[in-house]
Write a protein that holds these residues in place. Structure first.
Motif, mmCIF file in Angstrom:
data_model
loop_
_atom_site.group_PDB
_atom_site.id
_atom_site.type_symbol
_atom_site.label_atom_id
_atom_site.label_comp_id
_atom_site.label_asym_id
_atom_site.label_seq_id
_atom_site.Cartn_x
_atom_site.Cartn_y
_atom_site.Cartn_z
ATOM 1 N N THR A 275 66.691 0.348 -44.799
ATOM 2 C CA THR A 275 67.996 -0.505 -45.257
ATOM 3 C C THR A 275 68.757 -0.051 -45.245
ATOM 4 O OG1 THR A 275 66.906 1.041 -47.718
ATOM 5 C CG2 THR A 275 66.345 -1.455 -47.684
ATOM 6 N N LYS A 276 69.024 1.314 -45.007
ATOM 7 C CA LYS A 276 69.981 2.380 -44.423
ATOM 8 C C LYS A 276 70.196 1.890 -43.168
ATOM 9 C CE LYS A 276 70.552 5.226 -48.401
ATOM 10 N NZ LYS A 276 70.321 6.474 -49.297
ATOM 11 N N ASN A 277 69.617 2.585 -42.189
ATOM 12 C CA ASN A 277 70.199 2.593 -40.870
ATOM 13 C C ASN A 277 68.748 3.610 -40.226
ATOM 14 O OD1 ASN A 277 69.463 5.888 -40.418
ATOM 15 N ND2 ASN A 277 71.314 6.180 -42.011
ATOM 16 N N ILE A 278 68.612 2.426 -38.799
ATOM 17 C CA ILE A 278 67.291 2.883 -38.320
ATOM 18 C C ILE A 278 68.088 3.754 -36.888
ATOM 19 C CG2 ILE A 278 65.875 2.612 -36.210
ATOM 20 C CD1 ILE A 278 65.178 -0.088 -38.620
ATOM 21 N N LYS A 306 78.619 2.148 -46.067
ATOM 22 C CA LYS A 306 78.535 0.487 -44.734
ATOM 23 C C LYS A 306 78.374 1.175 -43.293
ATOM 24 C CE LYS A 306 83.912 -0.605 -45.744
ATOM 25 N NZ LYS A 306 84.422 -1.557 -46.541
ATOM 26 N N GLU A 307 79.377 1.965 -43.744
ATOM 27 C CA GLU A 307 79.876 2.922 -41.630
ATOM 28 C C GLU A 307 78.576 2.857 -40.734
ATOM 29 O OE1 GLU A 307 83.183 5.680 -41.179
ATOM 30 O OE2 GLU A 307 84.733 3.439 -41.773
ATOM 31 N N LYS A 308 77.583 3.635 -41.597
ATOM 32 C CA LYS A 308 76.098 4.456 -41.800
ATOM 33 C C LYS A 308 75.029 3.118 -41.303
ATOM 34 C CE LYS A 308 77.407 8.858 -43.640
ATOM 35 N NZ LYS A 308 77.082 9.541 -44.572
ATOM 36 N N ARG A 309 75.468 2.005 -42.085
ATOM 37 C CA ARG A 309 73.963 0.817 -42.666
ATOM 38 C C ARG A 309 73.867 0.610 -40.727
ATOM 39 N NH1 ARG A 309 72.217 1.133 -47.310
ATOM 40 N NH2 ARG A 309 73.707 2.691 -49.235
ATOM 41 N N GLN A 310 73.231 0.812 -39.918
ATOM 42 C CA GLN A 310 73.172 0.348 -38.710
ATOM 43 C C GLN A 310 71.820 0.485 -37.817
ATOM 44 O OE1 GLN A 310 75.994 3.093 -35.517
ATOM 45 N NE2 GLN A 310 76.558 1.709 -36.849
ATOM 46 N N ASN A 333 85.067 -5.340 -42.922
ATOM 47 C CA ASN A 333 83.928 -4.507 -42.654
ATOM 48 C C ASN A 333 84.024 -4.701 -40.628
ATOM 49 O OD1 ASN A 333 82.967 -2.095 -41.787
ATOM 50 N ND2 ASN A 333 80.448 -3.422 -43.030
ATOM 51 N N PHE A 334 84.409 -3.854 -40.077
ATOM 52 C CA PHE A 334 84.506 -3.910 -38.610
ATOM 53 C C PHE A 334 84.086 -3.104 -38.065
ATOM 54 C CE2 PHE A 334 88.872 -5.377 -40.256
ATOM 55 C CZ PHE A 334 88.904 -6.846 -40.048
ATOM 56 N N LYS A 335 83.139 -2.930 -38.973
ATOM 57 C CA LYS A 335 81.965 -1.487 -37.985
ATOM 58 C C LYS A 335 80.838 -3.246 -37.835
ATOM 59 C CE LYS A 335 84.747 2.080 -38.525
ATOM 60 N NZ LYS A 335 84.559 3.568 -37.249
ATOM 61 N N PRO A 336 80.361 -2.053 -36.682
ATOM 62 C CA PRO A 336 79.093 -3.039 -36.382
ATOM 63 C C PRO A 336 77.822 -2.149 -37.062
ATOM 64 C CG PRO A 336 79.507 -1.560 -34.563
ATOM 65 C CD PRO A 336 80.452 -1.122 -34.897
ATOM 66 N N GLN A 337 76.854 -3.573 -36.951
ATOM 67 C CA GLN A 337 75.780 -3.191 -37.707
ATOM 68 C C GLN A 337 74.501 -2.795 -36.753
ATOM 69 O OE1 GLN A 337 78.280 -4.827 -39.767
ATOM 70 N NE2 GLN A 337 77.720 -2.672 -40.455
ATOM 71 N N VAL A 338 74.825 -4.029 -35.544
ATOM 72 C CA VAL A 338 73.805 -3.257 -34.340
ATOM 73 C C VAL A 338 74.373 -2.329 -33.493
ATOM 74 C CG1 VAL A 338 71.822 -3.947 -32.911
ATOM 75 C CG2 VAL A 338 72.176 -5.103 -35.791
ATOM 76 N N VAL A 339 74.301 -1.537 -32.656
ATOM 77 C CA VAL A 339 74.688 -0.876 -31.680
ATOM 78 C C VAL A 339 73.591 -0.713 -30.239
ATOM 79 C CG1 VAL A 339 76.166 1.920 -30.351
ATOM 80 C CG2 VAL A 339 76.502 0.618 -32.835
#
Length: 415
Positions: A275-278, A306-310, A333-339
Motif C-alpha cells: 500500500t506504500k511502496n515496492i 505521496k512522493e514515496k508511494r511508488q 502530484n507530478f511525481k511518478p507512481q511507477v518508475v
C-alpha cells in the motif's frame, strides 16, 4: 502279440517326465489366460483414467470460456475457483469409480489483439524524446504524439508511432467488474483465516502444495527473508515491511505488506502487494508469473508521503508478468507512481492509474494516465525519454490482467 504289448513296462522316470510336461503346459496356459485377462482389465482401466483426465481438462477449459461443460462419464466433477493474488485459481476434481484426479491452474486474461500503449485522454499530446520507440497499436489523446526536446536532445526516430494510432478516452480500459473488489478483499484478509502458522527462520525450506490448505507466515513487525526457501501455497504477511534478501528462494508465493523491498540480484517468481511502496533492486530477475501491485488507498493530494508511494524498478532489473498501480495521484502530484529505470525490462503488462516514468523497456503493453520525465532537475509532463514499448516482443501465449470482455487462459499449472 497284443498280450506281449500289454506286458511292456514303462519306466517311472518317463511317466514323471510326461506328467511334468502336462503340468508345465497347464501352468503356461493358465498364465497366458491370466495375462490376457489382466491386459484387458488394464486397458479398460487405462481408458477410463485417460477419459476421466480428458473430461477434467475439458471441464476446466470450458470454465475458462464461461461455457457449461458436458460430461459423458457417469462421474462427479467438482469445480472451485478462488483468487491467488491477481490471478484466479481454478480447481477441477474429476471422479470416475474409484479414480479421482485433481487439476489446479492459475488463469488470467488473454487479449486477441495486443495494445502497445493506452494513454488516457488528458488534453495533452504525448512527447517523444531521445531513443524512444513505440511499436504496435497505440491509443493517444486527441493531440496525438509529437517529437520533443530535453536538454538539447531531440527525438531520433523516423516515425512517431510504429503502428496504428487511435483516440483514447478519459478512462483506462476496464478490468473485470469484480477485480478491484477481490483485490481489496485479498489484501485485507489474505491468509488471515489460516490456522497453520509457519516461522521465518533462516536455513529452512518450506514447500506446500496448492492441494493443501494455505500456510501463513505472519508478523506485526518487519519480516526479513534471508537464507530461506518458500515454495507453493504460502502467504507471507507483515504489518510493517517485508525485505527479500538475495539468499532467499521464493516461488509462487504471495507477499503482503505496506512496504516491500526486493534487494539487488534476487531471483524467483512471486506476487507482491503493498500500500506504500515496492522497490526492486538492480539485476533482479523475477520470472513469469510475477505480479507487483501497489494499491494506494489514501487520497494522494492529502497524503504527506505521496512522493514515496511508488513501484520502483532499478537499473537492469527484469520482471516477467504484471506491474500494476491502483489509486489516483491527484492533479497537483507530478511525481511518478511507477518508475522503470534505464535498462530495466518488463515482459508483460504495466497498468498505472496515476503517472509513470519510463526509461527502460516494456515488451508488451502499457496502460497509464500519464507520463513524467525527470531530467536535469526539471519535470516534463507526458514525456517519454529513451523509453521503449514493443507489443510484438511479448509471446501470444501470455496471460495476465483480466480485462473486461477478454477470454481466459492458463497462466500456470499448479502442483
Amino acid at each position: 502279440m497284443i498280450k506281449a504289448f500289454l506286458n511292456i513296462k514303462i519306466k517311472g522316470g518317463a511317466l514323471q517326465f510326461v506328467l511334468f510336461i502336462a503340468v508345465l503346459i497347464a501352468i503356461l496356459l493358465a498364465a497366458f489366460i491370466s495375462l490376457s485377462h489382466v491386459h484387458t482389465l488394464f486397458k479398460k482401466q487405462s481408458n477410463l483414467v485417460v477419459q476421466t483426465v480428458k473430461e477434467g481438462d475439458n471441464r476446466l477449459f470450458a470454465s475458462l470460456e464461461n461455457k457449461q461443460g458436458i460430461l459423458s462419464l457417469e462421474n462427479e466433477d467438482n469445480i472451485t475457483n478462488s483468487n491467488w493474488g491477481v490471478f484466479e485459481k481454478l480447481t477441477v476434481v474429476s471422479t470416475a469409480k474409484k479414480y479421482s484426479f485433481t487439476k489446479t491452474a492459475l488463469n488470467g486474461g488473454q487479449v486477441k489483439e495486443r495494445t502497445a500503449l493506452y494513454l488516457k485522454e488528458s488534453h495533452q499530446p504525448l512527447i517523444l524524446v531521445g531513443n524512444t520507440r513505440i511499436e504496435g497499436r497505440a491509443f493517444l489523446p486527441k493531440q496525438g504524439a509529437r517529437a520533443g526536446n530535453i536538454s538539447g536532445k531531440s527525438y531520433y526516430g523516423s516515425s512517431l508511432i510504429y503502428g496504428s494510432v487511435n483516440e483514447s478516452t478519459d478512462k483506462l480500459p476496464l478490468l473485470e467488474d469484480t477485480f478491484k473488489h477481490k483485490l481489496d478483499s485479498f489484501m485485507e484478509t489474505g491468509g488471515s483465516n489460516n490456522t497453520e502458522l509457519i516461522s521465518g527462520e533462516a536455513n529452512t525450506s518450506i514447500r506446500n502444495s496448492f492441494k493443501k490448505p494455505t500456510r501463513l507466515m505472519y508478523l506485526g513487525e518487519r519480516i526479513d527473508l534471508d537464507g530461506i526457501e518458500l515454495v507453493g501455497n504460502i502467504i507471507v504477511r507483515s504489518e510493517q515491511k517485508i525485505r527479500v534478501g538475495t539468499s532467499a528462494v521464493l516461488k509462487d508465493i504471495i507477499l503482503i505488506a505496506p512496504e516491500i523491498e526486493i534487494e539487488a540480484g534476487v531471483k524467483g517468481n512471486f506476487q507482491a502487494f503493498a500500500t506504500k511502496n515496492i522497490s526492486v533492486g538492480k539485476n533482479c530477475e523475477l520470472s513469469y508469473p510475477t505480479a507487483l501491485v501497489l494499491n494506494i488507498k489514501i487520497q494522494a493530494d492529502q497524503d504527506p508521503n505521496k512522493e514515496k508511494r511508488q513501484i520502483f524498478l532499478d537499473q537492469s532489473a527484469s520482471v516477467k508478468g504484471i506491474i500494476a498501480q491502483f489509486g489516483t495521484a491527484g492533479e497537483r502530484n507530478f511525481k511518478p507512481q511507477v518508475v522503470i529505470e534505464e535498462n530495466a525490462l518488463i515482459e508483460g503488462e504495466v497498468y498505472c492509474e496515476a503517472r509513470m516514468e519510463l526509461k527502460g523497456s516494456v515488451y508488451g503493453s502499457v496502460f497509464t494516465s500519464g507520463f513524467v520525465s525527470n531530467q536535469a532537475g526539471s519535470v516534463y509532463l507526458n514525456h517519454i525519454f529513451n523509453g521503449k514499448i514493443i507489443a510484438a516482443a511479448l509471446t501470444d501465449q501470455y496471460a495476465g490482467l483480466a480485462f473486461s470482455g477478454t477470454k481466459k487462459n492458463i497462466v500456470k499449472w499448479l502442483y
